[in-house]
Structure formats: C-alpha cells, structure tokens
Design a protein around this motif. Structure first.
Motif, PDB file in Angstrom:
ATOM      1  N   UNK A 134      58.627 -18.038 -52.469  1.00 16.53           N
ATOM      2  CA  UNK A 134      58.428 -17.869 -51.146  1.00 16.53           C
ATOM      3  C   UNK A 134      58.001 -16.506 -50.693  1.00 16.53           C
ATOM      4  N   UNK A 135      58.595 -15.520 -51.312  1.00 14.16           N
ATOM      5  CA  UNK A 135      58.211 -14.157 -51.034  1.00 14.16           C
ATOM      6  C   UNK A 135      56.504 -13.887 -51.461  1.00 14.16           C
ATOM      7  N   UNK A 136      56.442 -14.445 -52.778  1.00 15.36           N
ATOM      8  CA  UNK A 136      55.135 -14.056 -53.198  1.00 15.36           C
ATOM      9  C   UNK A 136      54.042 -14.980 -52.376  1.00 15.36           C
ATOM     10  N   UNK A 137      54.309 -15.983 -51.842  1.00 19.55           N
ATOM     11  CA  UNK A 137      53.544 -16.798 -50.827  1.00 19.55           C
ATOM     12  C   UNK A 137      53.331 -16.121 -49.496  1.00 19.55           C
ATOM     13  N   UNK A 138      54.652 -15.443 -49.116  1.00 18.73           N
ATOM     14  CA  UNK A 138      54.504 -14.564 -47.776  1.00 18.73           C
ATOM     15  C   UNK A 138      53.704 -13.587 -48.035  1.00 18.73           C
ATOM     16  N   UNK A 139      53.620 -12.720 -48.963  1.00 21.49           N
ATOM     17  CA  UNK A 139      52.734 -11.703 -49.335  1.00 21.49           C
ATOM     18  C   UNK A 139      51.377 -12.221 -49.328  1.00 21.49           C
ATOM     19  N   UNK A 140      51.019 -13.107 -49.942  1.00 18.08           N
ATOM     20  CA  UNK A 140      49.712 -13.664 -50.209  1.00 18.08           C
ATOM     21  C   UNK A 140      49.204 -13.985 -48.605  1.00 18.08           C
ATOM     22  N   UNK A 141      49.845 -14.781 -48.059  1.00 16.80           N
ATOM     23  CA  UNK A 141      49.316 -14.959 -46.565  1.00 16.80           C
ATOM     24  C   UNK A 141      49.043 -13.924 -45.833  1.00 16.80           C
ATOM     25  N   UNK A 142      50.034 -12.658 -45.980  1.00 13.79           N
ATOM     26  CA  UNK A 142      49.634 -11.494 -45.088  1.00 13.79           C
ATOM     27  C   UNK A 142      48.599 -10.670 -45.547  1.00 13.79           C
ATOM     28  N   UNK A 143      48.141 -10.771 -46.854  1.00 15.23           N
ATOM     29  CA  UNK A 143      47.213 -10.355 -47.393  1.00 15.23           C
ATOM     30  C   UNK A 143      45.636 -10.922 -47.044  1.00 15.23           C
ATOM     31  N   UNK A 144      45.979 -12.219 -47.110  1.00 11.78           N
ATOM     32  CA  UNK A 144      44.955 -13.060 -46.711  1.00 11.78           C
ATOM     33  C   UNK A 144      44.365 -12.933 -45.089  1.00 11.78           C
ATOM     34  N   UNK A 145      45.338 -12.508 -44.651  1.00 16.55           N
ATOM     35  CA  UNK A 145      45.029 -12.430 -43.103  1.00 16.55           C
ATOM     36  C   UNK A 145      44.578 -11.132 -42.747  1.00 16.55           C
ATOM     37  N   UNK A 146      44.910  -9.985 -43.706  1.00 16.57           N
ATOM     38  CA  UNK A 146      44.128  -8.739 -43.593  1.00 16.57           C
ATOM     39  C   UNK A 146      42.878  -8.847 -44.006  1.00 16.57           C
ATOM     40  N   UNK A 147      42.584  -9.743 -45.020  1.00 14.59           N
ATOM     41  CA  UNK A 147      41.198  -9.829 -45.786  1.00 14.59           C
ATOM     42  C   UNK A 147      40.107 -10.600 -44.805  1.00 14.59           C
ATOM     43  N   UNK A 148      40.836 -11.234 -43.613  1.00 14.75           N
ATOM     44  CA  UNK A 148      39.689 -11.993 -42.746  1.00 14.75           C
ATOM     45  C   UNK A 148      39.139 -10.900 -42.021  1.00 14.75           C
ATOM     46  N   UNK A 149      39.439  -9.713 -41.753  1.00 10.94           N
ATOM     47  CA  UNK A 149      38.871  -8.692 -40.881  1.00 10.94           C
ATOM     48  C   UNK A 149      38.522  -7.533 -41.659  1.00 10.94           C
ATOM     49  N   UNK A 150      37.462  -6.829 -41.441  1.00 12.84           N
ATOM     50  CA  UNK A 150      37.108  -5.709 -42.080  1.00 12.84           C
ATOM     51  C   UNK A 150      38.137  -4.449 -41.523  1.00 12.84           C
ATOM     52  N   UNK A 151      38.550  -3.475 -42.219  1.00 10.32           N
ATOM     53  CA  UNK A 151      38.998  -2.318 -41.685  1.00 10.32           C
ATOM     54  C   UNK A 151      38.056  -1.350 -41.349  1.00 10.32           C
ATOM     55  N   UNK A 152      38.552  -0.107 -40.473  1.00 14.27           N
ATOM     56  CA  UNK A 152      37.578   1.064 -40.365  1.00 14.27           C
ATOM     57  C   UNK A 152      37.140   1.668 -41.590  1.00 14.27           C
ATOM     58  N   UNK A 153      38.180   1.590 -42.536  1.00 17.24           N
ATOM     59  CA  UNK A 153      38.128   2.497 -43.963  1.00 17.24           C
ATOM     60  C   UNK A 153      39.004   1.799 -44.990  1.00 17.24           C
TER      61      UNK A 153
END
Length: 219
Positions: A134-153
């Motif tokens: 569950x922790x690994x899946x939680x981390x995956x979901x958090x990272x996929x959320x970050x991947x949805x939008x580009x960051x300034x750098x």
C-alpha cells in the motif's frame, strides 16, 4: 513488525516521449528460521523470548522488511520547465517466520495447536506485507500526480519527489503501528498468551519426560 529501508532514487534526463515504465513492482520472499525445540511449549517459549536460544542466538522473531526503490526521468522542456516521466516504484519484501516440526509421536491436538500458531504468524506478517505494498502504491500515486503537470525546473521536481517519499513513509508508519496495536503484535492472530519474563535458569527436563510432544510431563 515491519522494517523499512529506502533505496536511493535513480533520476536521469531523457528525451520527451519515452514510453512509461511499470508503475509498481513487488518482489517478495519468505525465510524460515528453524526452532531447536523439543516440545510445543519450548517452541512457543523461544518465539516469545522467555527461553533463550542455544549458543546465545537472537530471539527468532517473525517480522517483515521492506526495501523501497524508485526510478524516474526528469525531462527539460524546450519552452522551459521540467516534466517528470517514466516513474517506476518497486518494493522488495522479505518475511521471516520461525518454523518448528512437531515430533512424529506428537498428539493430534499438539499438531493442530502449532498449525494455528504458524497460520497466525503468516497472517500477521501478511498484514505487514500488504501495508508495504500500500505504501508503494501510495508513493506511485503521489508521483503520477506530480508527473501530470510540468514543474518550473527539474530541481523543483526533485524536491517534490523527496517530499512524496517522506509523506508515503510517514503514512505507512502510522498505518503499520495501528495494525500492530490492533493485533497486539500478532498475539490475536497466533492466539499465544502474553510473553512472560525470561527465565534463563529454567530447565524443562525437571518437568518430567514428555513422550507425546505436548510440552507437558507424562502422567
């Protein structure tokens, strides 16, 4: 009991349009620790630590360890900014469980009792295993959320990835501690009595001969 280690994240730069990696990979194994016990009572005492292991060996606890790994690519964009891509989260799980083989002449009720203890240990560690996944899946979901939008750098993305790791780990620790409280560290599943203080001077041979392996002296 669950122990957790975090492997270093592997970040790299890549061209836009690379295919995504598999989000979560689970690798698991079970290691069995033999119990040098003559009776069921002795086996339980070794597990609980109320009897010392031979040669000063450590108490044969049943536990589950998890090693979390993370891979990703940070892709600079032509128009500025940075995109997180190809997220890959993995968890390597190792479970250790004591194993005892009842003697051939053990009574049926002794075998059944040990089978329940063994089943309970497996059930308890399966709960810890599920919490790690569950922790690994939680981390995956958090990272996929970050991947949805580009960051300034890309540095901004790197800092956000670290925060996601820490948040997933903290949430796991809270969940896992609650699980141990609920199960009394496996006591409700193994149906073992509370552990008694260690008695290093106890000599089980003084309790009489035990031919049927039930941990009680024969009549």
């Amino acid at each position: 009991m669950t122990l957790l280690s975090l492997a270093g994240a592997a970040g790299s730069h890549a061209n836009e349009g690379d295919p995504p990696r598999t989000p979560v990979t689970v690798t698991e194994s079970v290691e069995y620790v033999p119990l040098p016990a003559r009776t069921l009572e002795h086996a339980v005492a070794l597990i609980q630590g109320s009897e010392p292991m031979p040669d000063g060996r450590p108490k044969p606890e049943f536990n589950t360890e998890g090693a979390l790994s993370l891979g990703y690519k940070l892709t600079p964009l032509e128009r500025g900014g940075c995109r997180l891509e190809n997220v890959a989260v993995g968890i390597t799980i190792t479970t250790r469980i004591p194993r005892w083989a009842p003697p051939e002449n053990a009574r049926a009720d002794v075998r059944e009792r040990w089978a329940k203890v063994d089943e309970g240990m497996h059930a308890h560690e399966r709960g810890h295993r599920n919490n790690l996944v569950t922790m690994a899946e939680d981390l995956r979901d958090r990272l996929l959320a970050l991947a949805a939008e580009p960051a300034p750098d890309c540095e901004s993305h790197a800092r956000a990835i670290l925060r996601a790791q820490l948040a997933a780990q903290t949430r796991h620790q809270t969940r896992d501690q609650a699980y141990d409280r609920l199960t009394r560290h496996g006591q409700t599943q193994t149906q073992l009595p509370p552990a008694e203080p260690a008695t290093p001077h106890t000599d089980l041979r003084r309790r009489g001969r035990d031919r049927d392996g039930d941990g009680k002296p024969d009549a």
